[in-house]
Write a protein that holds these residues in place. Structure first.
Motif, PDB file in Angstrom:
ATOM      1  N   TYR A   1      -3.841   7.581   3.188  1.00 42.46           N
ATOM      2  CA  TYR A   1      -3.260   8.774   3.792  1.00 42.46           C
ATOM      3  C   TYR A   1      -2.089   8.431   4.694  1.00 42.46           C
ATOM      4  CZ  TYR A   1      -7.269  11.724   2.575  1.00 42.46           C
ATOM      5  OH  TYR A   1      -8.224  12.445   1.906  1.00 42.46           O
TER       6      TYR A   1
ATOM      7  N   GLY B   1      -8.322   5.465   2.124  1.00 45.30           N
ATOM      8  CA  GLY B   1      -8.612   6.860   1.848  1.00 45.30           C
ATOM      9  C   GLY B   1     -10.001   7.110   1.316  1.00 45.30           C
TER      10      GLY B   1
ATOM     11  N   TYR C   1      -1.386  11.922   0.514  1.00 42.27           N
ATOM     12  CA  TYR C   1      -2.349  10.955   0.007  1.00 42.27           C
ATOM     13  C   TYR C   1      -1.661  10.177  -1.106  1.00 42.27           C
ATOM     14  CZ  TYR C   1      -6.393   8.603  -1.824  1.00 42.27           C
ATOM     15  OH  TYR C   1      -7.253   7.618  -2.248  1.00 42.27           O
TER      16      TYR C   1
END
Length: 171
Positions: free
Chosen positions: A6, A47, A69
């Motif tokens: 992220y 993530g 992302y």
């Protein structure tokens, strides 16, 4: 293998990683960049955990927020929210993202998940305006339809270009 993780963008007087809106971020987020007016870009590699909600971040800070992302440095899921103009989702590097979606074989297409580039460019201009910045819809559309080049940083570079064109974080 490229980068997975992220990138969290917001404006606040305090570090974003300390805010209640990002409960998954207390461990593992690193400040990548900051700019005038309190703009910050934070990284959360991997993530595997949800970092929090960009809607909550926009609500808590009273300013637009954006999550990217990054998937294998090939494409980026882009989620944005602003207190006044609401939330929207699109992606960077659509062709690569379509390949990831095909691998899921659930029958959904890119258009089922993400705004089309012209619609996303219009929403991004409104997002920038709410942030007190001016943005060009044509320049944003160029980024939203671009193919990343691994030699200049891949999808992460497209994300940085987007932040630059939104007026929140210069390249």
């Amino acid at each position: 293998m490229g980068y997975w993780g992220y990138l969290v963008v917001g404006r606040a007087e305090r570090p974003l990683a300390e805010l209640d809106a990002l409960p998954g971020a207390e461990d593992g987020m690193t400040l990548l960049a900051s700019a005038p007016d309190g703009w910050q870009v934070w990284e959360y590699p991997g993530g595997s955990t949800d970092v929090g909600s960009m809607n909550d971040l926009a609500g808590q800070t009273g300013a637009p927020a954006l999550f990217g992302y990054v998937m294998d440095s090939a494409c980026v899921v882009l989620e944005a929210a602003a207190p006044g103009s609401g939330a929207w989702t699109t992606c960077l590097a659509r062709e690569a993202m379509a390949g990831y979606l095909d691998a899921g074989s659930d029958g959904l297409t890119l258009e089922d998940y993400f705004l089309e580039p012209p619609d996303a460019a219009g929403r991004a201009v409104a997002w920038a305006a709410e942030a007190g910045r001016a943005a060009s819809e044509a320049e944003l559309l160029d980024i939203l339809t671009a193919t990343p080049d691994a030699s200049n940083g891949g999808a992460e570079y497209l994300f940085r270009r987007l932040l630059d064109r939104l007026g929140v974080m210069p390249l």
